[in-house]
Design a protein around this motif. Structure first.
Motif, mmCIF file in Angstrom:
data_model
loop_
_atom_site.group_PDB
_atom_site.id
_atom_site.type_symbol
_atom_site.label_atom_id
_atom_site.label_comp_id
_atom_site.label_asym_id
_atom_site.label_seq_id
_atom_site.Cartn_x
_atom_site.Cartn_y
_atom_site.Cartn_z
ATOM 1 N N ASP A 18 70.061 -70.071 -12.090
ATOM 2 C CA ASP A 18 70.408 -71.599 -12.911
ATOM 3 C C ASP A 18 71.668 -71.018 -14.054
ATOM 4 O O ASP A 18 72.875 -71.139 -13.201
ATOM 5 C CB ASP A 18 69.443 -72.566 -13.658
ATOM 6 N N LEU A 19 71.038 -70.050 -14.878
ATOM 7 C CA LEU A 19 72.186 -69.827 -16.189
ATOM 8 C C LEU A 19 73.106 -68.173 -15.324
ATOM 9 O O LEU A 19 74.575 -68.877 -15.670
ATOM 10 C CB LEU A 19 71.167 -68.560 -16.518
ATOM 11 N N SER A 20 72.800 -67.588 -15.064
ATOM 12 C CA SER A 20 73.535 -67.254 -13.626
ATOM 13 C C SER A 20 74.789 -68.078 -13.396
ATOM 14 O O SER A 20 76.471 -67.945 -13.344
ATOM 15 C CB SER A 20 73.660 -65.670 -12.609
ATOM 16 N N GLU A 21 74.143 -69.179 -12.278
ATOM 17 C CA GLU A 21 75.918 -70.200 -11.973
ATOM 18 C C GLU A 21 77.148 -70.583 -13.363
ATOM 19 O O GLU A 21 78.221 -70.377 -13.520
ATOM 20 C CB GLU A 21 75.323 -71.383 -11.628
ATOM 21 N N HIS A 22 75.989 -71.009 -14.552
ATOM 22 C CA HIS A 22 76.992 -71.810 -15.075
ATOM 23 C C HIS A 22 77.358 -70.496 -16.235
ATOM 24 O O HIS A 22 78.727 -70.395 -16.581
ATOM 25 C CB HIS A 22 75.694 -71.873 -16.584
ATOM 26 N N LEU A 23 76.899 -69.166 -16.141
ATOM 27 C CA LEU A 23 77.533 -68.271 -16.961
ATOM 28 C C LEU A 23 78.763 -67.875 -15.973
ATOM 29 O O LEU A 23 79.963 -67.898 -16.398
ATOM 30 C CB LEU A 23 76.994 -66.524 -16.975
ATOM 31 N N ARG A 24 78.894 -67.626 -14.748
ATOM 32 C CA ARG A 24 79.763 -67.716 -13.970
ATOM 33 C C ARG A 24 81.330 -68.381 -13.752
ATOM 34 O O ARG A 24 82.121 -68.710 -14.304
ATOM 35 C CB ARG A 24 79.484 -67.159 -12.664
ATOM 36 N N ARG A 25 80.947 -69.568 -13.953
ATOM 37 C CA ARG A 25 81.635 -70.844 -14.590
ATOM 38 C C ARG A 25 82.777 -70.756 -16.152
ATOM 39 O O ARG A 25 83.352 -70.620 -16.046
ATOM 40 C CB ARG A 25 81.360 -72.370 -14.648
ATOM 41 N N GLU A 33 93.254 -64.358 -16.625
ATOM 42 C CA GLU A 33 93.839 -63.862 -15.981
ATOM 43 C C GLU A 33 93.775 -61.833 -15.415
ATOM 44 O O GLU A 33 92.978 -62.809 -14.803
ATOM 45 C CB GLU A 33 95.189 -64.266 -15.680
ATOM 46 N N SER A 34 93.774 -61.420 -16.358
ATOM 47 C CA SER A 34 93.823 -59.767 -16.331
ATOM 48 C C SER A 34 92.601 -59.935 -16.205
ATOM 49 O O SER A 34 92.059 -58.061 -15.702
ATOM 50 C CB SER A 34 94.756 -59.546 -17.321
ATOM 51 N N LEU A 35 91.570 -60.389 -16.576
ATOM 52 C CA LEU A 35 90.172 -60.098 -16.583
ATOM 53 C C LEU A 35 89.487 -60.372 -15.792
ATOM 54 O O LEU A 35 88.054 -60.424 -15.556
ATOM 55 C CB LEU A 35 89.922 -59.460 -18.156
ATOM 56 N N SER A 36 90.056 -62.027 -15.352
ATOM 57 C CA SER A 36 89.130 -62.497 -14.206
ATOM 58 C C SER A 36 88.033 -61.966 -12.949
ATOM 59 O O SER A 36 87.164 -62.514 -13.093
ATOM 60 C CB SER A 36 90.186 -63.302 -13.905
ATOM 61 N N ALA A 37 88.520 -60.624 -13.329
ATOM 62 C CA ALA A 37 87.481 -59.422 -12.489
ATOM 63 C C ALA A 37 86.738 -59.358 -12.558
ATOM 64 O O ALA A 37 85.554 -58.552 -11.951
ATOM 65 C CB ALA A 37 88.524 -58.816 -11.749
ATOM 66 N N ASN A 38 86.263 -59.274 -13.672
ATOM 67 C CA ASN A 38 85.244 -58.551 -14.480
ATOM 68 C C ASN A 38 84.051 -60.266 -14.607
ATOM 69 O O ASN A 38 83.235 -59.386 -15.065
ATOM 70 C CB ASN A 38 85.666 -58.370 -16.329
ATOM 71 N N ALA A 39 84.848 -61.371 -14.272
ATOM 72 C CA ALA A 39 83.474 -62.310 -14.913
ATOM 73 C C ALA A 39 82.296 -62.145 -14.023
ATOM 74 O O ALA A 39 80.837 -61.540 -14.875
ATOM 75 C CB ALA A 39 84.260 -63.430 -14.010
ATOM 76 N N ASP A 40 82.422 -61.978 -13.327
ATOM 77 C CA ASP A 40 81.163 -60.773 -12.015
ATOM 78 C C ASP A 40 80.132 -59.633 -12.906
ATOM 79 O O ASP A 40 78.577 -60.452 -13.367
ATOM 80 C CB ASP A 40 80.669 -61.122 -11.173
ATOM 81 N N ASP A 41 80.342 -58.982 -13.507
ATOM 82 C CA ASP A 41 80.200 -58.086 -14.958
ATOM 83 C C ASP A 41 79.145 -58.664 -15.700
ATOM 84 O O ASP A 41 79.065 -57.782 -15.844
ATOM 85 C CB ASP A 41 81.357 -57.004 -15.128
ATOM 86 N N LEU A 42 79.961 -59.243 -16.248
ATOM 87 C CA LEU A 42 80.297 -60.123 -17.544
ATOM 88 C C LEU A 42 78.422 -60.815 -16.762
ATOM 89 O O LEU A 42 78.098 -60.836 -17.896
ATOM 90 C CB LEU A 42 81.456 -60.409 -18.009
ATOM 91 N N VAL A 43 78.357 -61.215 -16.060
ATOM 92 C CA VAL A 43 77.117 -62.396 -15.635
ATOM 93 C C VAL A 43 76.138 -61.322 -15.867
ATOM 94 O O VAL A 43 75.454 -61.959 -16.213
ATOM 95 C CB VAL A 43 77.972 -62.851 -14.492
#
Lengths: 170, 212
Positions: A18-25, A33-43
């Motif tokens: 549940d949390l990972s969904e919130h975090l991803r959003r 923009e330049s870092l959006s590819a890192n979102a999943d790593d950050l999650v």
């Protein structure tokens, strides 16, 4: 989270997904923009931090506020690092990427790929290709004909290749 | 991949007590205090007339001043063990405590006969006092930083400062069992310097070791 702190793995798993969904959003919205590819790593990094530091959650307080404070810290950390990274020479960036790939390794990747297949096919591939049982044994225990087992495995492997083949050349 | 990670974390789940933070900090405190007191007894020794000094006003002043700063540091540190906390309330009391001893020191200095003034400010150990306090604080500082590394402070430097304040205050408390100086101005100047020095070391350590 209270159940999770008491050791209830099922509740914990639910909470984390549940949390990972919130975090991803959250990270997709907040990262430039330049870092959006890192979102999943950050999650994932945040989930790890939440796991490793779960004792710091004060059970008398709101869980979301605690999780948000950690997410925010990781966001700030990522933004700060990205500012530094612009000054880092390219070869050390390559080293960094190489390091990133290491923790999972081939076994983790394989398990993740297998996970994308239907459960039945996954079980067959696992028994024959990884555990090394004969097609005849597996067919018998699964109540299928040998040729059906072969066909299912062949299709499963083919779908894996078509889905992940492109990534194998890295 | 995230699902995998979640499965792995859930598999790794072990129960955590709701008092875990307090228990960790308490054990760091206990270990640090024992080592610090041991160091003091072995290297410096308690002052010989300690028994009769225990009730003296200068000893009570030293104990209450160092204990006050140490407790405020401890309070702020345990707040900042948790994310999103800055220990503001605890740290906001610190200037008041320092201000109080500064006033007491000024009064003591003004009331002293001019030939004893130099003695109550500098005593005979003014320069070594802050250094001893820093040295006796190091075990406390190390043990609390080690424990804080497992916590989740979102203000690493401020948490380091508070850890240093705690270690400095309690280190000075330990030192006061050795220190023979009776002057209030001495305590206000040199004890405070030693404690502040430890807090600054803590700030540097926090910036370096409390990031995660």
């Amino acid at each position: 989270m209270l159940a999770a702190l008491a050791g209830d793995a099922g509740a914990y798993r639910l909470l984390l997904s549940d949390l990972s969904e919130h975090l991803r959003r959250y990270y997709r919205r907040r990262l430039p923009e330049s870092l959006s590819a890192n979102a999943d790593d950050l999650v994932q990094e945040t989930l790890l931090a939440i796991h490793a530091r779960r004792m710091t959650y004060d059970t008398n307080r709101a869980f979301t506020a605690w999780a948000y404070a950690i997410a925010r810290y990781k966001l700030i950390d990522a933004l700060r690092k990205s500012r530094h990274k612009q000054h880092v020479p390219i070869e050390s960036v390559a080293e960094f990427l190489a390091d990133e790939a290491a923790p999972d390794g081939p076994a983790g990747d394989l398990a993740a790929m297998l996970h994308t297949l239907p459960e039945k096919t996954r079980g067959l591939i696992y028994k024959v290709k990884i555990e090394g049982h004969s097609v005849a044994d597996v067919a018998q225990s699964a109540g299928m004909s040998q040729s059906a087992v072969k066909v299912a495995i062949h299709r499963g492997v083919k779908s894996l290749v078509s889905r992940f083949g492109g990534k194998n050349d890295r | 991949m995230t699902d995998d990670l979640i499965a792995r974390l859930a598999h790794d789940l072990k129960p955590v007590s709701s008092h875990a933070v307090a228990a960790h900090i308490a054990s760091a405190l206990a270990i640090g205090l024992v080592v610090s007191a041991g160091l003091m007894l072995v290297m410096l020794g308690a002052r010989p007339n300690l028994a009769e000094e225990l009730g003296s006003s200068s000893f009570i002043l030293k104990v209450s001043y160092t204990l006050a700063l140490g407790s405020l540091g401890l309070w702020a540190t345990s707040r900042m063990a948790r994310p999103g906390e800055d220990g503001r309330l605890a740290l906001s009391i610190v200037p008041a405590v320092v201000g109080l001893i500064a006033i007491a020191a000024l009064i003591g200095y003004a009331n002293a006969a001019s030939e004893t003034r130099h003695q109550i400010v500098f005593g005979s150990s003014a320069l070594v006092c802050p250094i001893y306090i820093l040295a006796l604080s190091i075990p406390l500082l190390i043990s609390i930083i080690v424990v804080m590394r497992r916590m989740a402070s979102t203000r690493p430097q401020l948490a380091g400062f508070s850890a240093g304040l705690m270690a400095g205050g309690l280190g000075a408390l330990v030192y006061s069992f050795h220190c023979p100086e009776p002057g209030v101005p001495f305590v206000a100047l040199w004890y405070s310097s030693g404690i502040l020095g430890t807090a600054l070391v803590g700030t540097a350590l926090g910036g370096r070791y409390l990031r995660w």
